[in-house]
Design an enzyme around this catalytic site. Structure first.
Site, PDB file in Angstrom:
ATOM      1  N   GLU A 128       0.860  -1.187   0.000  1.00  0.00           N
ATOM      2  CA  GLU A 128       0.000   0.000   0.000  1.00  0.00           C
ATOM      3  C   GLU A 128       0.893   1.233   0.000  1.00  0.00           C
ATOM      4  O   GLU A 128       2.095   1.139   0.310  1.00  0.00           O
ATOM      5  CB  GLU A 128      -0.885  -0.001   1.256  1.00  0.00           C
ATOM      6  CG  GLU A 128      -1.811  -1.203   1.292  1.00  0.00           C
ATOM      7  CD  GLU A 128      -2.810  -1.176   2.445  1.00  0.00           C
ATOM      8  OE1 GLU A 128      -2.819  -0.197   3.224  1.00  0.00           O
ATOM      9  OE2 GLU A 128      -3.589  -2.142   2.539  1.00  0.00           O
ATOM     10  N   ARG A 243      10.661 -14.787  -3.663  1.00  0.00           N
ATOM     11  CA  ARG A 243      12.033 -14.252  -3.647  1.00  0.00           C
ATOM     12  C   ARG A 243      12.984 -15.149  -4.422  1.00  0.00           C
ATOM     13  O   ARG A 243      13.946 -14.662  -5.023  1.00  0.00           O
ATOM     14  CB  ARG A 243      12.480 -14.037  -2.193  1.00  0.00           C
ATOM     15  CG  ARG A 243      11.757 -12.834  -1.595  1.00  0.00           C
ATOM     16  CD  ARG A 243      11.833 -12.711  -0.099  1.00  0.00           C
ATOM     17  NE  ARG A 243      10.993 -11.568   0.313  1.00  0.00           N
ATOM     18  CZ  ARG A 243      10.638 -11.306   1.559  1.00  0.00           C
ATOM     19  NH1 ARG A 243      11.034 -12.094   2.545  1.00  0.00           N
ATOM     20  NH2 ARG A 243       9.880 -10.252   1.841  1.00  0.00           N
ATOM     21  N   GLY A 339      31.038   0.563 -23.489  1.00  0.00           N
ATOM     22  CA  GLY A 339      31.403   1.975 -23.706  1.00  0.00           C
ATOM     23  C   GLY A 339      30.176   2.784 -24.108  1.00  0.00           C
ATOM     24  O   GLY A 339      29.071   2.547 -23.605  1.00  0.00           O
ATOM     25  N   GLU A 363       9.531  -7.350  -4.079  1.00  0.00           N
ATOM     26  CA  GLU A 363       9.451  -8.619  -3.321  1.00  0.00           C
ATOM     27  C   GLU A 363      10.380  -8.605  -2.105  1.00  0.00           C
ATOM     28  O   GLU A 363      10.958  -9.623  -1.725  1.00  0.00           O
ATOM     29  CB  GLU A 363       9.707  -9.826  -4.223  1.00  0.00           C
ATOM     30  CG  GLU A 363       8.711  -9.850  -5.346  1.00  0.00           C
ATOM     31  CD  GLU A 363       8.025 -11.171  -5.578  1.00  0.00           C
ATOM     32  OE1 GLU A 363       7.258 -11.240  -6.527  1.00  0.00           O
ATOM     33  OE2 GLU A 363       8.228 -12.114  -4.823  1.00  0.00           O
TER      34      GLU A 363
HETATM   35  N1  COS Z   1       7.000 -17.762   7.075  1.00  0.00           N
HETATM   36  C1  COS Z   1       6.002 -18.011   7.976  1.00  0.00           C
HETATM   37  N2  COS Z   1       5.663 -17.150   8.957  1.00  0.00           N
HETATM   38  C2  COS Z   1       6.374 -16.016   9.041  1.00  0.00           C
HETATM   39  C3  COS Z   1       7.420 -15.703   8.148  1.00  0.00           C
HETATM   40  C4  COS Z   1       7.720 -16.645   7.152  1.00  0.00           C
HETATM   41  N3  COS Z   1       8.707 -16.423   6.271  1.00  0.00           N
HETATM   42  N4  COS Z   1       7.937 -14.507   8.476  1.00  0.00           N
HETATM   43  C5  COS Z   1       7.243 -14.065   9.548  1.00  0.00           C
HETATM   44  N5  COS Z   1       6.293 -14.984   9.878  1.00  0.00           N
HETATM   45  C6  COS Z   1       5.347 -14.923  10.997  1.00  0.00           C
HETATM   46  C7  COS Z   1       6.096 -14.762  12.302  1.00  0.00           C
HETATM   47  O1  COS Z   1       6.471 -16.019  12.813  1.00  0.00           O
HETATM   48  C8  COS Z   1       5.071 -14.079  13.183  1.00  0.00           C
HETATM   49  O2  COS Z   1       4.182 -15.030  13.669  1.00  0.00           O
HETATM   50  P1  COS Z   1       3.583 -14.917  15.178  1.00  0.00           P
HETATM   51  O3  COS Z   1       2.781 -13.644  15.188  1.00  0.00           O
HETATM   52  O4  COS Z   1       2.750 -16.151  15.327  1.00  0.00           O
HETATM   53  O5  COS Z   1       4.761 -14.880  16.081  1.00  0.00           O
HETATM   54  C9  COS Z   1       4.336 -13.177  12.189  1.00  0.00           C
HETATM   55  O6  COS Z   1       4.544 -13.746  10.869  1.00  0.00           O
HETATM   56  C10 COS Z   1       4.826 -11.748  12.198  1.00  0.00           C
HETATM   57  O7  COS Z   1       6.212 -11.801  11.911  1.00  0.00           O
HETATM   58  P2  COS Z   1       7.213 -10.638  12.264  1.00  0.00           P
HETATM   59  O8  COS Z   1       6.971 -10.201  13.683  1.00  0.00           O
HETATM   60  O9  COS Z   1       8.582 -11.082  11.913  1.00  0.00           O
HETATM   61  O10 COS Z   1       6.726  -9.486  11.300  1.00  0.00           O
HETATM   62  P3  COS Z   1       7.374  -8.075  10.989  1.00  0.00           P
HETATM   63  O11 COS Z   1       6.270  -7.093  10.865  1.00  0.00           O
HETATM   64  O12 COS Z   1       8.492  -7.788  11.923  1.00  0.00           O
HETATM   65  O13 COS Z   1       7.938  -8.250   9.490  1.00  0.00           O
HETATM   66  C11 COS Z   1       9.464  -8.581   7.689  1.00  0.00           C
HETATM   67  C12 COS Z   1       9.031  -8.935   9.135  1.00  0.00           C
HETATM   68  C13 COS Z   1      10.214  -7.256   7.639  1.00  0.00           C
HETATM   69  C14 COS Z   1      10.385  -9.712   7.288  1.00  0.00           C
HETATM   70  C15 COS Z   1       8.235  -8.540   6.762  1.00  0.00           C
HETATM   71  O14 COS Z   1       7.406  -7.462   7.071  1.00  0.00           O
HETATM   72  C16 COS Z   1       8.607  -8.433   5.303  1.00  0.00           C
HETATM   73  O15 COS Z   1       8.939  -9.425   4.667  1.00  0.00           O
HETATM   74  N6  COS Z   1       8.516  -7.197   4.714  1.00  0.00           N
HETATM   75  C17 COS Z   1       8.724  -6.993   3.301  1.00  0.00           C
HETATM   76  C18 COS Z   1       7.446  -7.158   2.562  1.00  0.00           C
HETATM   77  C19 COS Z   1       7.674  -7.323   1.098  1.00  0.00           C
HETATM   78  O16 COS Z   1       8.440  -8.178   0.666  1.00  0.00           O
HETATM   79  N7  COS Z   1       6.980  -6.526   0.309  1.00  0.00           N
HETATM   80  C20 COS Z   1       7.037  -6.615  -1.095  1.00  0.00           C
HETATM   81  C21 COS Z   1       5.701  -7.072  -1.563  1.00  0.00           C
HETATM   82  S1  COS Z   1       5.686  -7.763  -3.144  1.00  0.00           S
HETATM   83  S2  COS Z   1       6.215  -6.341  -4.347  1.00  0.00           S
END
Ligand code: COS
Length: 379
Positions: A128, A243, A339, A363
């Site tokens: 978003e 990814r 070049g 991604e």
């Molecule tokens: N597989 C399964 N579950 C996952 C996971 C994965 N790869 N990554 C996180 N989770 C789960 C966690 O275990 C957690 O579960 P619980 O609430 O039960 O503990 C939950 O999801 C939340 O995870 P987390 O606290 O790590 O979330 P964050 O908000 O800190 O986000 C990142 C972590 C930064 C890694 C995530 O927001 C991300 O990937 N951001 C980028 C998004 C992206 O790629 N956007 C592009 C879109 S396509 S153009």
């Protein structure tokens, strides 16, 4: 832990993708870029060969060839045309996510149409305007009504937003944070869903990127994908696989750039000899060659782990951050080796550099991949 030789199925998928991409995609790639032409014909051709649902089971219309075959096919298509490749990547990801998390009815409704090209593409509506790297902050909301849900909100950077037959849409159904998010399947053309302007991008100009506005989009109860409140995890798991796809895409683009740079270095003469005879260029080619091979190995390792059903988030992030950053270096060197000719449209080097630039951004940015890797390393 990893076979370096593709098995028979993987080799067949790779060769099928290579021959179609070289014969039917590559010759159009420059025009697709220049004219911002969505590659309908190329995508239909890929669908006819099973390449729009490589890792979806044959019962749902897919090729059932696995994650490694998918990565190999993606490298071949991206080598020919990165715009066609990203559309293929997102459509494969959408088919996989519906096959994995959908009910049999959802999977049977959507997967075959994604696989056979009845839908030109599928779309993944997570980001978003105010929630990119932090999708847990999304504002799009789904409100419960009798018999279904009503979705309101805005999504941004949606690949194939203007062409998708089905959208996987994330919306808030509960409180704040990642636990309050659910996932829905919304058909293209749904009432209240409007597609915003097509973004005027630096590269991948044949791929459509649009915003989406959901203005009271009503969907039935059976449009919910997976569990209520389980949407964020579905997004994360889908992105882990996605990814690998973008890693493979960057490898395909960089392979094209390097091969063209080598051919140019052997052909172009300065100071009475081919410029490839100069050590300065040889070192650039050597670095590119080594980085490309390292990228391939990381990518195939992550894909192999995914195929074996073992956790692969860290390896997918390592593959993506390394290969996309290396691919940027490789494409940049390819322009340098060409070049002045690297800076004009007569050669593809400038297109590769424009196309590859976004791979460290979408991604999950390189910075997000490093967060994923570091969190796991420090756990
Ligand atoms: N597989 C399964 N579950 C996952 C996971 C994965 N790869 N990554 C996180 N989770 C789960 C966690 O275990 C957690 O579960 P619980 O609430 O039960 O503990 C939950 O999801 C939340 O995870 P987390 O606290 O790590 O979330 P964050 O908000 O800190 O986000 C990142 C972590 C930064 C890694 C995530 O927001 C991300 O990937 N951001 C980028 C998004 C992206 O790629 N956007 C592009 C879109 S396509 S153009």
């Amino acid at each position: 832990m990893i076979d370096f030789e593709p098995n028979e199925t993987q080799r067949l998928v790779q060769q099928t993708a290579r021959s179609f991409a070289q014969q039917h995609v590559l010759p159009e790639a420059a025009a697709i870029d220049r004219e911002e032409r969505f590659p309908f014909a190329q995508l239909k051709g890929l669908a006819d060969l099973g390449l729009m649902a490589v890792n979806v089971s044959p019962e749902l219309g897919g090729a059932g060839a696995g994650a490694v075959a998918y990565a190999l096919a993606m490298m071949e298509v991206a080598k020919a045309c990165a715009s066609t490749a990203v559309t293929m990547a997102v459509t494969n990801m959408v088919g996989e996510v519906i096959a994995k998390f959908g009910t049999p009815a959802q999977a049977e409704l959507y997967c075959p149409q994604l696989a056979d090209g009845s839908f030109p593409a599928g779309a993944f509506a997570l980001s978003e305007p105010e929630a990119g790297s932090d999708p847990g902050a999304m504002r799009t909301a789904a409100r419960k009504v009798e018999g279904g849900w009503v979705i309101d909100g805005v999504k941004q950077w949606i690949t194939s937003g203007a062409q998708a037959g089905v959208f996987v849409v994330w919306a808030r159904t509960g409180g704040p944070g990642t636990g309050g998010i659910s996932c829905f399947l919304v058909p293209g053309g749904a009432k209240g869903l409007s597609v915003g302007k097509h973004e005027d991008k630096m590269g991948l100009r044949g791929s459509n990127t649009s915003s989406l506005t959901f203005d009271g989009v009503a969907v039935p109860d059976d449009a919910l994908l997976g569990d209520l409140g389980g949407g964020f995890k579905i997004a994360m798991m889908a992105l882990d696989g996605g990814r690998i796809g973008i890693s493979a895409q960057s490898i395909g683009i960089a392979t094209a750039a390097l091969e063209e740079a080598i051919a140019y270095a052997k052909d172009r003469k300065q100071f009475g000899k081919p410029i490839g005879d100069f050590q300065a260029l040889q070192f650039m080619i050597a670095d590119s060659r080594a980085e490309l091979d390292a990228s391939r190995l990381l990518c195939l390792r992550a894909a192999t782990m995914k195929e074996r059903g073992v956790p692969f988030s860290k390896e997918a992030s390592m593959s993506k951050v390394y290969s996309t950053e290396a691919a940027n270096r490789i494409c940049n060197r390819a322009v340098q080796i060409h070049g002045g000719y690297g800076y004009i449209r007569e050669f593809a080097a400038e297109r590769h550099l424009r196309d590859v630039r976004v791979t460290t951004i979408y991604e999950g940015t390189s910075q997000v991949q490093r967060i994923v890797i570091a969190r796991m390393a420090l756990k």
